[in-house]
Design an enzyme around this catalytic site. Structure first.
Site, PDB file in Angstrom:
ATOM      1  N   ASP A 333       0.856  -1.181   0.000  1.00 12.74           N
ATOM      2  CA  ASP A 333       0.000   0.000   0.000  1.00 12.74           C
ATOM      3  C   ASP A 333       0.887   1.224   0.000  1.00 12.74           C
ATOM      4  OD1 ASP A 333      -2.371  -1.312   0.129  1.00 12.74           O
ATOM      5  OD2 ASP A 333      -2.473  -1.321   2.313  1.00 12.74           O
ATOM      6  N   ASP A 644      -4.639  -3.349   5.398  1.00 14.67           N
ATOM      7  CA  ASP A 644      -5.008  -2.913   6.745  1.00 14.67           C
ATOM      8  C   ASP A 644      -6.507  -3.004   7.019  1.00 14.67           C
ATOM      9  OD1 ASP A 644      -5.605  -0.892   5.023  1.00 14.67           O
ATOM     10  OD2 ASP A 644      -4.083   0.488   5.786  1.00 14.67           O
ATOM     11  N   ASP A 648      -9.307  -6.052   2.854  1.00 13.61           N
ATOM     12  CA  ASP A 648      -8.006  -6.572   2.432  1.00 13.61           C
ATOM     13  C   ASP A 648      -7.816  -8.028   2.842  1.00 13.61           C
ATOM     14  OD1 ASP A 648      -7.145  -4.199   1.313  1.00 13.61           O
ATOM     15  OD2 ASP A 648      -6.353  -3.433   3.206  1.00 13.61           O
TER      16      ASP A 648
HETATM   17  P1  ATP Z   1      -3.420   3.526  -0.197  1.00 12.07           P
HETATM   18  O1  ATP Z   1      -4.103   2.420  -0.932  1.00 12.07           O
HETATM   19  O2  ATP Z   1      -2.240   4.069  -0.861  1.00 12.07           O
HETATM   20  O3  ATP Z   1      -3.197   3.224   1.233  1.00 12.07           O
HETATM   21  P2  ATP Z   1      -5.684   4.852   0.501  1.00 12.07           P
HETATM   22  O4  ATP Z   1      -6.130   3.546   1.010  1.00 12.07           O
HETATM   23  O5  ATP Z   1      -5.470   5.948   1.466  1.00 12.07           O
HETATM   24  O6  ATP Z   1      -4.423   4.721  -0.338  1.00 12.07           O
HETATM   25  P3  ATP Z   1      -8.223   5.479  -0.224  1.00 12.07           P
HETATM   26  O7  ATP Z   1      -8.401   5.675   1.210  1.00 12.07           O
HETATM   27  O8  ATP Z   1      -8.978   4.433  -0.946  1.00 12.07           O
HETATM   28  O9  ATP Z   1      -6.722   5.280  -0.572  1.00 12.07           O
HETATM   29  O10 ATP Z   1      -8.462   6.862  -0.912  1.00 12.07           O
HETATM   30  C1  ATP Z   1      -8.716   6.963  -2.282  1.00 12.07           C
HETATM   31  C2  ATP Z   1      -9.149   8.364  -2.616  1.00 12.07           C
HETATM   32  O11 ATP Z   1     -10.316   8.692  -1.896  1.00 12.07           O
HETATM   33  C3  ATP Z   1      -8.111   9.405  -2.242  1.00 12.07           C
HETATM   34  O12 ATP Z   1      -7.254   9.670  -3.308  1.00 12.07           O
HETATM   35  C4  ATP Z   1      -8.970  10.622  -1.969  1.00 12.07           C
HETATM   36  O13 ATP Z   1      -9.232  11.328  -3.149  1.00 12.07           O
HETATM   37  C5  ATP Z   1     -10.266  10.031  -1.465  1.00 12.07           C
HETATM   38  N1  ATP Z   1     -10.339  10.068   0.009  1.00 12.07           N
HETATM   39  C6  ATP Z   1      -9.452   9.542   0.874  1.00 12.07           C
HETATM   40  N2  ATP Z   1      -9.849   9.750   2.140  1.00 12.07           N
HETATM   41  C7  ATP Z   1     -11.014  10.397   2.075  1.00 12.07           C
HETATM   42  C8  ATP Z   1     -11.936  10.880   3.056  1.00 12.07           C
HETATM   43  N3  ATP Z   1     -11.737  10.719   4.344  1.00 12.07           N
HETATM   44  N4  ATP Z   1     -13.052  11.528   2.627  1.00 12.07           N
HETATM   45  C9  ATP Z   1     -13.269  11.679   1.316  1.00 12.07           C
HETATM   46  N5  ATP Z   1     -12.456  11.255   0.362  1.00 12.07           N
HETATM   47  C10 ATP Z   1     -11.332  10.624   0.704  1.00 12.07           C
END
Ligand code: ATP
Length: 902
Positions: A333, A644, A648
């Site tokens: 990730d 996490d 997953d």
């Molecule tokens: P990674 O897979 O690298 O760990 P991540 O799990 O943080 O990334 P996601 O959480 O799926 O990725 O986030 C994907 C997208 O969703 C982000 O690029 C952002 O644009 C949006 N996003 C992330 N957190 C929030 C939130 N709390 N509220 C609204 N949109 C969000």
């Protein structure tokens, strides 16, 4: 004092308020801290009792359950029957000592694994004194009000009082893997456990929803505790390799025993004395069977596990130690593993302008500056104001004081937006007071956005605030907001261009939007009604610094022939920029970045190949991970995958090494994983792979070291029988050699430090046998030297007129001395012992010292002479022994050198 509801007064048969009453707990405020402390004293910690396991006696008896031991016991009995009481006593003593050593070593290895469990300690959210707080799960007491949410492991048996769409995977208890929907309705008393929908049992996993329950049982009194008592849960020390090895030694044992029986039979038929033939057969069996092998392998693995734990990688399943060394692909990730997950908004874009944001981290100091570097506040533009307001209002994060320090409680992405709003003159308190929240659509990776409904006190209207991935939010917008607050037609191209530009700087970009809060009759927030109603207010772009050690760890993986792939929910451009920074891909687009849309468009037959070649997977959902792992495995990769969240778990289970985050991960992910990183850091994975390779090296070294002794002893005896000569070495002496050298010498190899350059070689091919042709040849060379050397020494002593006992003593010392010299050679399989520094492993030095004392005792102490039928030997004999040992070292050194240059 509360009465814990028991059968006849079962909690599922009572209404929630009755259970609360019987436990003397407040349904809103929970217990007081003082009361919790009192109950903790009365009920003890919420822990399962350590399994006394199979019991000391059974475990000790298990040590005797080994074919070789049966042979020894039979030999001891027959020897006693023949009147050879000293020999018989020695054999029985060896059997007992061997069992004690085995028992101690096994207990130690198990203890080391047990200790690891406490490193990944569960936490629970509990309401005490009216406040929700996180406490170690072991601190829960009956009566505690506990909150559980998706991803949690239920920490105790709970009678649910407020389940909200709570679904629980109870397979740990019932074997039924489909999640069970929970509610709070009273059930008839005879309801079986699997159908008690108003209960959540300790050890089960929350797959979705949330809920509050009152603790009705803790520790051993939980249902899990009951099962635990019934079946026990001894840690299994078996891995595919140990199983293969114990199978190998069993087959070998049978073969050698048959050979021994055959020699005995043939000898007797040939007219030899049965007693002598019996002794020879026993010597053959005892010498040739590598009985210490499986135990040594287990211990080496356990030491590896402890080393990994010191480097913050906790192994949950022992086979992972073996597999780690063979890893060919690590899928990691991005957020939180390759990066810090410490977000700071760096830029805000609105349809009427762009602003840079100064300051760092969650520190509230900083400002917004416009294109002319003038400081501005939210008042400068309506679009800016609503953009910041959406970030600060549509949020579940908050800053709290923790021991006087201002810390973020919640998602770092949301924390960054709270800070940005503060810098623009909109502190969070002001936002919540001005626009209290009425309803929420929570963020999920699959949904890609979050929306909240608010009451705008200033206008009396209702308003919807939205934030999320730019494309997702943009697709729901009908217009964009201007500086003076009017909605004008949307210009998607300009918005997307700004998104790409900001993402190209490696920033995570979120779009914000507002919408009308009125339904036909009352204010409402409806996911299906949002598209086409929203007005885009702007973009916020945030920086998440790569972890300091990540780039170096990625480089180390590349040198070690391991591919690293980044998986992220972020925008492809953001992911590409960060991947470039970490050295995962070269600069610029090179076709190695795939999004979920790209993956979906791929025909099934091209999917594995495309996945194998790509380095970055952007905008992918957790569900896609399972398919990615399978595709890579179809390409014969050994895949390590991080995760996490609850979603997953399937991918973590499917991966060869599932890796969960110890700090940021859910319990569900940890349960599914083979390894847990206590610091969530990518560099720790690289460290664990390095340790895994070290463990495998040390295992190989032990085997390469130990086999020549067995082959040598077996051959010496066989030759003696074939040519009808006297045995150069007796069964009890062979027992001495095998037992003492395995513990004092061989085991020390398990402590051998990793070799320099261990991460400069390609991953081990899992299909490759443990012993390569080259190593087999080395084993045979040393075996041959042992056979030839011991015969030569034995004959020489006889020729110069030493007695038979002296000659045997010299042969015995030859085996051990060659073992000592060869031990130094085996400390590296490829490099010369002088290069690694002969004194660099103090364990080896200690072991050799102990062995030397042992040899002095068996050679010169009269009591030992009597027991083992040995006799003192002179300096000349020692010179000959050392000469052969030196010769053996030289042969191995030349062999290593030839193979290095070959
Ligand atoms: P990674 O897979 O690298 O760990 P991540 O799990 O943080 O990334 P996601 O959480 O799926 O990725 O986030 C994907 C997208 O969703 C982000 O690029 C952002 O644009 C949006 N996003 C992330 N957190 C929030 C939130 N709390 N509220 C609204 N949109 C969000």
């Amino acid at each position: 004092m509360p009465t814990v509801p028991t059968s006849g007064n079962v909690p599922h048969g009572l209404a929630a308020h009755e259970v609360l009453l019987s436990l003397d707990t407040d349904g809103e405020h929970g217990l007081t801290t003082e009361e919790a402390t009192r109950r903790r004293e009365r009920f003890g910690p919420n822990l399962l009792p350590a399994t006394a396991g199979a019991g000391v006696v059974t475990r000790m008896l298990r040590q005797f359950h080994h074919p070789l031991i049966y042979v020894l016991i039979a030999a001891g009995a027959i020897t006693a029957g023949l009147g050879e009481f000293v020999d018989s006593a020695v054999i029985f003593a060896v059997v007992v000592v061997n069992a004690i050593i085995g028992f101690v070593q096994e207990s130690k290895a198990e203890g080391a694994l047990d200790a690891l469990r406490s490193m990944v300690r569960g936490e629970a959210s509990v309401v005490r004194d009216g406040r929700e707080e996180k406490v170690p799960a072991e601190d829960l007491v009956p009566g505690d009000l506990v909150r559980v949410a998706a991803g949690d492991k239920v920490p105790a048996d709970l009678r649910l009082v407020r389940p909200a769409e709570l679904r629980v995977d109870e397979s740990a208890l019932t074997g039924e893997s489909a999640p069970v929907v929970k509610d709070e309705a009273v059930l008839p008393e005879p309801t079986p456990m699997a159908d008690r929908r108003n209960m959540a049992y300790s050890g089960t996993l929350v797959t979705s929803g949330s809920g509050t329950g009152v603790t009705v049982a803790t520790g051993a009194r939980t249902e899990l505790g009951r099962i635990h008592r019934l079946v026990g849960s001894a840690q299994t020390l078996a891995t595919p390799l140990t199983e293969k090895l114990s199978w190998f030694s069993k087959v070998l044992t049978v073969a050698i025993l048959s050979l021994a029986a055959l020699t005995f039979g043939v000898g007797v038929v040939r007219g030899e004395k049965p007693v002598e033939m019996f002794t020879a057969a026993i010597a053959l069996a005892v010498g040739a069977i590598p009985e210490g092998l499986p135990a040594a392998v287990t211990i080496t693995l356990a030491i590896g596990v402890a080393r990994m734990a010191r480097r913050r990688a906790v192994i949950r399943r022992l086979p992972a130690v073996e597999t780690l060394g063979g890893t060919t692909v690590i899928c990691s990730d991005k957020t939180g593993t390759l990066t810090e997950n410490q977000m700071t908004v760096r830029a805000v874009w609105t349809p009427d302008g762009e602003y840079e944001v100064t300051g760092s981290g969650y520190d509230p100091d900083g400002e917004l500056r416009d294109g002319d570097a003038n400081v501005v506040t939210a008042e400068a533009s309506e679009a800016l104001r609503w953009c910041l307001l959406a970030g600060a209002g549509c949020t579940d994060a908050a800053f709290v004081l923790d021991g006087g320090r201002r810390t973020l409680a919640g998602d770092p992405t949301e924390g960054a937006m709270l800070v940005a709003a503060g810098k623009g003159g909109l502190p969070p308190e002001q936002v919540t007071t001005a626009c209290p929240r009425i309803a929420t659509i929570p963020f999920t990776s699959a949904r890609g956005y979050m929306a909240t409904l608010h009451h705008d006190r200033a206008t009396g209207d209702h308003v919807v605030l939205v934030k999320g991935a730019a494309e997702r939010v943009l697709a729901m917008c009908r217009a964009q907001l201007t500086a003076d607050g009017t909605a004008v037609p949307l210009r998607p191209d300009a918005v997307l261009a700004a998104t790409e530009r900001l993402a190209g700087r490696g920033l995570r970009v979120l779009a914000t939007a507002i919408g009308p809060g009125h339904g036909a009759t009352a204010p409402r927030l409806d996911e299906d009604a949002l598209p086409g109603t929203l007005v885009l207010t702007g973009l916020q772009a945030m920086h998440d610094p790569p972890r300091p050690a990540a780039a170096a760890a990625v480089r180390a993986c590349h040198t070690a022939g391991i591919t690293v792939k980044m998986i992220t929910g972020d925008h492809a451009k953001t992911a590409t920029a960060i991947a470039g920074h970490l050295g995962l891909i070269g600069e610029g687009p090179d076709g190695r970045v795939l999004t979920e849309t790209d993956l979906a468009a791929l025909p099934a037959e091209r999917y594995p190949d495309a996945v194998d070649r790509a380095s970055v997977f952007a905008r992918v959902s957790p569900e896609q991970k399972l398919r990615l792992v399978k595709a890579l495995q179809a390409r014969k990769h050994i895949v390590a995958m991080t995760g996490d969240g609850v979603n997953d778990a399937p991918a973590l289970r499917q991966a060869n090494i599932g890796i969960a985050m110890g700090t940021g991960g859910t319990e569900v992910a940890k349960e599914a994983a083979d390894m847990v990183l206590t610091d969530d850091d990518f560099a720790t994975i690289e460290a664990a792979v390095e340790e895994g390779r070290g463990v495998f090296d040390n295992l190989t070294k032990f085997i390469v070291w130990t086999l020549p002794t067995n082959i040598g002893e077996g051959m010496v005896i066989l030759v003696a029988i074939l040519i009808g000569a006297r045995l150069p070495i007796l069964p009890t002496q062979i027992l001495w050699i095998n037992m003492t050298t395995a513990v004092a010498l061989g085991l020390m190899l398990a402590f051998e430090p990793k070799e320099a350059g261990i991460m400069n070689r390609p991953p081990r091919d899992p299909g490759r046998p443990l012993l390569t042709g080259a190593l087999l040849i080395r084993i045979l060379l040393v075996s041959a030297l042992l056979v030839g050397g011991s015969w030569w020494i034995f004959k020489w002593e006889e020729a110069i007129g030493s007695g038979l006992t002296e000659a045997r003593t010299a042969a015995l010392n030859l085996f051990v001395t060659v073992g000592v010299f060869y031990l130094f050679s085996c400390r590296s399989l490829t490099r010369s012992m002088w290069r690694i520094g002969p004194l660099s492993n103090r364990w080896v030095i200690g072991g050799v010292t102990v062995q030397a004392l042992g040899q002095a005792a068996i050679t010169y102490l009269p009591a030992m002479n009597h027991l083992f039928r040995t006799a003192p030997i002179g300096a000349q004999s020692w010179l000959r022994i050392v000469a052969i040992a030196v010769l053996a070292s030289l042969v191995v050194a030349v062999d290593k050198r030839l193979r290095r240059t070959a």
